[in-house]
Design a protein around this motif. Structure first.
Motif, PDB file in Angstrom:
ATOM      1  N   ARG A  11     -12.311  -8.501  55.897  1.00  0.00           N
ATOM      2  CA  ARG A  11     -13.098  -9.605  55.356  1.00  0.00           C
ATOM      3  C   ARG A  11     -12.413 -10.924  55.647  1.00  0.00           C
ATOM      4  O   ARG A  11     -11.220 -10.982  55.975  1.00  0.00           O
ATOM      5  CB  ARG A  11     -13.250  -9.450  53.849  1.00  0.00           C
ATOM      6  N   GLN A  59     -19.798 -11.665  55.705  1.00  0.00           N
ATOM      7  CA  GLN A  59     -19.946 -10.391  55.002  1.00  0.00           C
ATOM      8  C   GLN A  59     -18.615  -9.627  54.974  1.00  0.00           C
ATOM      9  O   GLN A  59     -17.773  -9.760  55.859  1.00  0.00           O
ATOM     10  CB  GLN A  59     -20.992  -9.500  55.709  1.00  0.00           C
ATOM     11  N   GLY A  60     -18.454  -8.795  53.976  1.00  0.00           N
ATOM     12  CA  GLY A  60     -17.398  -7.802  54.017  1.00  0.00           C
ATOM     13  C   GLY A  60     -17.761  -6.730  55.018  1.00  0.00           C
ATOM     14  O   GLY A  60     -18.942  -6.450  55.241  1.00  0.00           O
ATOM     15  N   GLU A  87     -22.339  -6.770  52.577  1.00  0.00           N
ATOM     16  CA  GLU A  87     -21.392  -5.973  53.360  1.00  0.00           C
ATOM     17  C   GLU A  87     -22.127  -5.304  54.509  1.00  0.00           C
ATOM     18  O   GLU A  87     -23.318  -4.989  54.410  1.00  0.00           O
ATOM     19  CB  GLU A  87     -20.734  -4.908  52.472  1.00  0.00           C
ATOM     20  N   LEU A 104     -17.505 -10.930  47.609  1.00  0.00           N
ATOM     21  CA  LEU A 104     -16.095 -11.055  47.959  1.00  0.00           C
ATOM     22  C   LEU A 104     -15.457 -12.087  47.041  1.00  0.00           C
ATOM     23  O   LEU A 104     -16.101 -13.067  46.650  1.00  0.00           O
ATOM     24  CB  LEU A 104     -15.931 -11.481  49.415  1.00  0.00           C
ATOM     25  N   PHE A 150     -13.210  -6.754  47.403  1.00  0.00           N
ATOM     26  CA  PHE A 150     -14.603  -6.325  47.548  1.00  0.00           C
ATOM     27  C   PHE A 150     -15.128  -5.943  46.167  1.00  0.00           C
ATOM     28  O   PHE A 150     -14.676  -4.952  45.569  1.00  0.00           O
ATOM     29  CB  PHE A 150     -14.715  -5.107  48.462  1.00  0.00           C
TER      30      PHE A 150
END
Length: 477
Positions: A311, A298-299, A144, A202, A92
């Motif tokens: 993730r 998305q994270g 995120e 990411l 991340f």
């Protein structure tokens, strides 16, 4: 029972998913892993010596050459490039320099807008560097989602979103109710979410480290692996570092050793090692991917005190980590702490609670390692030996992006420059140091227990946590 062995209560049907898990970081288990550079034998002289071959050291060396291509730079790594936190983290890469806006606002309210602008600029510049240097690290600017898995967390997310908007912070973030967040990623545990579409990228962390190394070598940095820096002393107008088979004399030294004991001894009480653990699944087929959605890639992280981060990878695996954070008595960093079967079993159980539709998925890798943690949960900076030495440490799990900013700060400090970065209170002031043992262990253990209780008590913080809040101290999982 041997240390780390699983108790009967730790076992269950979810443990079968761990049967084939290799006890190594997934990212480092790569057939394209480069061969290490040779160790230093003999004596070297240079303008700038960088100690540490993780992100902190690599960005410092590369940016030093960008600022002055004629500068003679040497980098020493005690083991191999990226073998520690830089090669085993979740990947991340966040814009935040302060471990989240709420933490930054609580500590530096007068600087928070500047810190957000600098963080956003730093992430943009990382993205630009990935392109310019051809860093093959699966970089994706996916953003995120922070997800709530309890009613009080959903209320806190909504309240924070309203407060941030009122203060002109975290612009572009969106509050998602249960239906909206599950339309993004489908888990029966998700009750709400806060979506930041641009503030996180990411990437493959090990490949980022290896790519930065190649960029350093191409720029003329001399990189020596398997070369520990043993001592640091003044030598004339510069510094001298002794290594196992030689040494380096340098005009200036930048220390990027993070969780490992600093060569500047007075810095050591400001950080403690906290062990974090992660699992990686096998690649998911199209049907399993469709069952959870996640088309935006998305994270994700939940918002409990004991939280999980998760993730997707480029090859459609899920990394699932966090929750347990383990401080070893005495703050020792030892390889034996990198494996913790009872934590892996707990993480596996939590994974299938979050994604019951993935029942039967296997984990291929299980690993852990130490994170350098400080009492304010974000990096601190300083100089020693009359400004000849600079250091940055204490990233507390957010170093993938913030280490580049820290590298800029160290170079500013070594150059004696007053810049927008060095003028920051965040840069000028250090955190509160940790006390000696047994007080450090007792305080951290009590804080972890209190945070876990808050998670099951609707977020209510006990007297110990409220006291830490008033003092600006604490322990973040």
């Amino acid at each position: 029972m041997a240390p780390g062995a699983m108790t009967p209560r730790a076992t269950g049907p979810w443990t079968r998913s761990l049967a084939g898990a290799r006890p190594v970081p997934y990212w480092l288990d790569d057939p394209d892993r480069p061969h290490p550079e040779p160790a230093l034998t003999g004596a070297e002289d240079c303008d700038l010596l960088v100690v540490g071959g993780g992100y902190s050291g690599l960005w410092t060396a590369l940016l030093a050459k960008e600022r002055d291509p004629a500068r003679d730079v040497v980098l020493l790594e005690g083991h191999e490039i990226g073998w520690a936190a830089s090669g085993r983290n979740g990947g991340f890469c966040a814009a935040s320099l302060t471990h989240g806006t709420a933490n930054g606002l609580a500590r530096w309210p007068d600087e928070i807008h500047t810190l957000q602008e600098l963080g956003a600029r730093n992430l943009d510049e990382i993205e630009e560097a990935v392109t310019r240097y051809g860093l093959d690290c699966d970089f994706e600017r996916t953003g995120e989602i922070d997800v709530a898995t309890a009613p009080h967390q959903a209320a806190e997310l909504r309240a924070w979103h309203a407060e941030a908007r009122r203060r002109g912070l975290d612009e572009g973030t969106e509050y998602l109710d249960a239906e909206q967040v599950r339309a993004q990623v489908d888990s029966p545990t998700f009750l709400a979410g806060l979506h930041d579409p641009r503030g996180v990228a990411l990437l493959n962390p090990a490949r980022l480290a290896w790519g930065l190394t190649r960029a350093c070598l191409a720029a003329g940095v001399r990189v020596y692996e398997r070369t520990s820096a043993l001592t640091l002393k003044q030598y004339g107008a510069g510094m001298a570092v002794r290594t196992p088979y030689g040494g380096v004399r340098a005009r200036r030294v930048a220390l990027g050793t993070n969780v490992f004991p600093s060569l500047v001894r007075r810095v050591r009480p400001y950080t403690v090692p906290v062990y974090d653990y992660a699992l990686m699944t096998e690649p998911l087929d199209a049907g399993r991917l469709a069952s959870i959605g996640w088309r935006g890639r998305q994270g994700l992280a939940d918002t409990a005190n004991q939280f999980h981060y998760f993730r997707l990878t480029a090859d459609h695996r899920i990394l699932w980590g966090g929750y347990d954070s383990v401080y070893p008595y005495g703050g020792r960093v030892r390889a034996e702490y990198d494996q913790r079967p009872q934590t892996y079993a707990r993480l596996a159980r939590h994974f299938f609670t979050c994604f019951p539709q993935l029942e039967g998925v296997r984990f291929t890798h299980a690993w852990g390692g130490a994170i350098d943690t400080c009492s304010r949960f974000s990096a601190f900076f300083g100089t020693a030996h009359g400004g000849r030495v600079a250091y940055a440490a204490g990233y507390t799990g957010l170093g993938v992006g913030a280490t580049r900013f820290g590298a800029q700060v160290m170079l500013d400090l070594l150059g004696g420059e007053r810049t927008e970065r060095t003028a920051l209170e965040m840069v000028r002031r250090r955190p509160v140091p940790f006390p000696p043992e047994p007080f450090a262990w007792a305080g951290i253990a009590l804080t972890k227990w209190s945070l876990a209780r808050a998670d099951v008590n609707g977020g209510r913080r006990n007297g110990w946590l409220r006291a830490l809040d008033r003092l600006g101290l604490g322990f973040d999982s």
